[in-house]
Each structure stands twice: as structure tokens, then as C-alpha cells.
Design a protein around this motif. Structure first.
Motif, mmCIF file in Angstrom:
data_model
loop_
_atom_site.group_PDB
_atom_site.id
_atom_site.type_symbol
_atom_site.label_atom_id
_atom_site.label_comp_id
_atom_site.label_asym_id
_atom_site.label_seq_id
_atom_site.Cartn_x
_atom_site.Cartn_y
_atom_site.Cartn_z
ATOM 1 N N GLN A 15 -46.375 -34.724 -66.674
ATOM 2 C CA GLN A 15 -46.655 -35.707 -67.701
ATOM 3 C C GLN A 15 -47.493 -36.647 -67.281
ATOM 4 O OE1 GLN A 15 -43.642 -34.120 -67.569
ATOM 5 N NE2 GLN A 15 -44.501 -32.532 -68.715
ATOM 6 N N HIS A 16 -47.249 -37.412 -66.112
ATOM 7 C CA HIS A 16 -47.999 -38.605 -65.678
ATOM 8 C C HIS A 16 -49.381 -38.215 -65.590
ATOM 9 C CE1 HIS A 16 -43.897 -40.297 -64.711
ATOM 10 N NE2 HIS A 16 -44.502 -41.346 -65.082
ATOM 11 N N LYS A 17 -49.598 -37.052 -64.942
ATOM 12 C CA LYS A 17 -50.683 -36.701 -64.434
ATOM 13 C C LYS A 17 -51.799 -36.018 -65.658
ATOM 14 C CE LYS A 17 -48.840 -35.583 -59.946
ATOM 15 N NZ LYS A 17 -48.524 -34.724 -58.885
ATOM 16 N N GLU A 18 -51.074 -35.656 -66.628
ATOM 17 C CA GLU A 18 -51.886 -35.271 -67.998
ATOM 18 C C GLU A 18 -52.307 -36.446 -68.570
ATOM 19 O OE1 GLU A 18 -50.016 -30.866 -69.079
ATOM 20 O OE2 GLU A 18 -48.740 -32.687 -69.832
ATOM 21 N N GLN A 19 -51.472 -37.439 -68.773
ATOM 22 C CA GLN A 19 -51.689 -38.810 -69.227
ATOM 23 C C GLN A 19 -53.145 -39.342 -68.628
ATOM 24 O OE1 GLN A 19 -49.961 -39.281 -72.141
ATOM 25 N NE2 GLN A 19 -51.639 -40.948 -72.518
ATOM 26 N N LEU A 20 -52.934 -39.303 -67.356
ATOM 27 C CA LEU A 20 -54.349 -39.871 -66.611
ATOM 28 C C LEU A 20 -55.463 -39.042 -66.882
ATOM 29 C CD1 LEU A 20 -55.120 -41.787 -64.263
ATOM 30 C CD2 LEU A 20 -54.883 -39.888 -62.716
ATOM 31 N N LEU A 21 -55.332 -37.893 -67.088
ATOM 32 C CA LEU A 21 -56.621 -37.029 -67.205
ATOM 33 C C LEU A 21 -56.873 -36.890 -68.537
ATOM 34 C CD1 LEU A 21 -55.573 -34.208 -64.577
ATOM 35 C CD2 LEU A 21 -57.325 -35.791 -64.271
ATOM 36 N N SER A 48 -68.173 -24.828 -69.314
ATOM 37 C CA SER A 48 -68.167 -25.610 -70.724
ATOM 38 C C SER A 48 -67.057 -26.627 -70.843
ATOM 39 C CB SER A 48 -67.901 -24.503 -71.832
ATOM 40 O OG SER A 48 -67.928 -25.118 -73.207
ATOM 41 N N LEU A 49 -65.920 -26.262 -70.168
ATOM 42 C CA LEU A 49 -64.583 -27.261 -70.325
ATOM 43 C C LEU A 49 -65.225 -28.650 -69.604
ATOM 44 C CD1 LEU A 49 -61.690 -24.773 -69.857
ATOM 45 C CD2 LEU A 49 -62.404 -26.122 -71.954
ATOM 46 N N HIS A 50 -65.929 -28.331 -68.470
ATOM 47 C CA HIS A 50 -66.211 -29.498 -67.389
ATOM 48 C C HIS A 50 -67.271 -30.487 -68.347
ATOM 49 C CE1 HIS A 50 -67.475 -31.739 -63.995
ATOM 50 N NE2 HIS A 50 -68.734 -31.403 -64.215
ATOM 51 N N GLN A 51 -68.166 -29.894 -69.070
ATOM 52 C CA GLN A 51 -69.342 -30.571 -69.959
ATOM 53 C C GLN A 51 -68.388 -31.334 -70.989
ATOM 54 O OE1 GLN A 51 -71.815 -27.434 -71.209
ATOM 55 N NE2 GLN A 51 -72.819 -27.298 -69.385
ATOM 56 N N GLN A 52 -67.255 -30.728 -71.557
ATOM 57 C CA GLN A 52 -66.516 -31.554 -72.616
ATOM 58 C C GLN A 52 -65.433 -32.495 -71.827
ATOM 59 O OE1 GLN A 52 -64.863 -29.023 -75.733
ATOM 60 N NE2 GLN A 52 -66.096 -27.152 -74.607
ATOM 61 N N GLY A 53 -65.632 -32.691 -70.527
ATOM 62 C CA GLY A 53 -64.586 -33.717 -69.977
ATOM 63 C C GLY A 53 -63.474 -33.217 -69.431
ATOM 64 N N PHE A 54 -63.179 -32.029 -69.341
ATOM 65 C CA PHE A 54 -61.717 -31.378 -68.751
ATOM 66 C C PHE A 54 -61.822 -31.339 -67.294
ATOM 67 C CE2 PHE A 54 -61.805 -30.085 -73.452
ATOM 68 C CZ PHE A 54 -60.544 -30.821 -73.859
ATOM 69 N N LEU A 55 -60.850 -31.369 -66.698
ATOM 70 C CA LEU A 55 -60.663 -31.132 -65.316
ATOM 71 C C LEU A 55 -60.111 -29.861 -65.232
ATOM 72 C CD1 LEU A 55 -61.100 -31.970 -62.265
ATOM 73 C CD2 LEU A 55 -58.780 -32.948 -62.526
#
Length: 198
Positions: A15-21, A48-55
Motif C-alpha cells: 500500500q505504501h508503494k501503491e500510494q507513492l506510484l 499504452s499504460l506507460h504513456q498514461q503514466g503507469f509503472l
């Protein structure tokens, strides 16, 4: 095992890491025959996910067999161990808050249950990339079907080793009926609600 002392309870939580990302992590486990389009769709979805800002992290069966699984063959026992290690790797990324896209043939219900058990059922999104054997053989993008027909590859999934279609996948993509952009969009639309933090 008596000298092993895990520190799972002392490390930063997922959860800490999801909040950071600013994203929720899942494992998208793409299954299907060789040549069905798993890796192609996985690469497009990751872009596509990378372009939308997801890691993200993409784990492909062939890639893992050149590294962490390079000592495994294609016997039933080795296939199980291949999936176990791959699922454990995916779980590490999941716990880092990373959206993990996996592309593995995963031919049997037993193998998929093993993967889901390691990862956790609630985080395991099984995507069936479905194309008939005949269509995959026609494509034969890696030349594997021709080798299997000549007897150069034994235990080839769909030919002399079984492929058990999943009964209730998270999503089914018919790549013999829909093109790459359509399949990519269908998968993106299905997973976006699961990975976005509202």
C-alpha cells in the motif's frame, strides 16, 4: 527451513508503494497457444499504460527462459516449476505496486491454479488470448509449429500436449476475429478500473 527468518512483516507494505506510484498493482496473466498474440498484445498494453503514466513490468515466457528459468526444459515437472518461479517473480513486482503483465502459455488448469495460488486470487487477472490451433499454426511466427510437425519439438502444446481452455477467465480476447488495436483497447478498458486510484 529452521534457519530462515522472513522479514515480510518489517518491510514497507504494498500500500505504501501503491500510494507513492499513484496506482493499484495487479498481475495480468495472459494465456493461450503459441502464436495466439499474447506477447504482441502485452507489449501494446504496456506501451499504452506507460504513456498514461503507469509503472509496469512485462514478464514473457521466452525472456524468463533465457534467465531465471534457463535450467528448465518442457517436461511436466519443469513446466510447473517454470510457472511457479514466474509467479513468484510476478508477486515480487505486485508487492512493489507495479502493474505486472505476464505472457505464458499456461496450458493446464493445474498450472494456472498454481500461479493464482502464489500471486493471490484477487490480484490474478487471467486473460485468455484465444485463437484456434489452425490459425496459430498458419501464423507460425516462431517456426515452432513446423518443427513440432517434423517431430523436432516434443510435448508441443495443442499438438501432442494438452491445452485446457479456461472456463471463466477475467477476459477473453479472440485474436482470430479482432485486430490488435481492438484487442488492446478491450484489455485496457477492462483493467483501468482495477489500477486507477480514485
Amino acid at each position: 527451513m529452521q534457519n530462515i527468518h522472513p522479514i515480510f512483516d518489517k518491510v514497507l507494505s504494498r500500500q505504501h508503494k501503491e500510494q507513492l506510484l499513484q496506482q493499484k498493482s495487479v498481475v495480468i496473466w495472459m494465456i493461450g497457444l503459441s502464436g495466439s498474440g499474447k506477447s504482441t498484445i502485452a507489449k501494446e498494453v504496456e506501451k499504452s499504460l506507460h504513456q498514461q503514466g503507469f509503472l509496469t513490468q512485462l514478464l514473457d515466457g521466452d525472456n524468463l527462459r533465457t534467465g531465471i528459468n534457463n535450467n528448465l526444459g518442457f517436461s511436466e515437472a519443469d513446466r510447473l516449476e517454470n510457472i511457479r518461479r514466474s509467479a513468484e517473480t510476478a508477486k515480487l513486482f505486485l508487492n512493489c505496486g507495479i502493474i505486472t503483465i505476464c505472457s505464458f502459455i499456461s496450458p493446464t488448469k493445474q498450472i494456472r491454479e498454481l500461479a493464482a495460488g502464489v500471486i493471490g486470487q484477487e490480484d490474478f487477472l487471467e486473460v485468455y488470448v484465444n485463437a484456434p490451433f489452425e490459425e496459430c499454426e498458419r501464423r507460425d511466427v516462431k517456426g515452432l509449429y513446423a518443427k513440432a510437425r517434423k517431430g523436432e519439438i516434443k510435448n508441443f502444446t495443442g499438438l501432442d500436449a494438452p491445452f485446457e481452455a479456461p472456463e471463466q477467465p477475467f477476459l477473453e480476447l479472440r485474436t482470430d476475429q479482432k485486430d490488435l488495436p481492438t484487442c488492446t483497447q478491450e484489455l485496457l478498458q477492462a483493467i483501468l478500473p482495477r489500477i486507477q486510484i480514485s
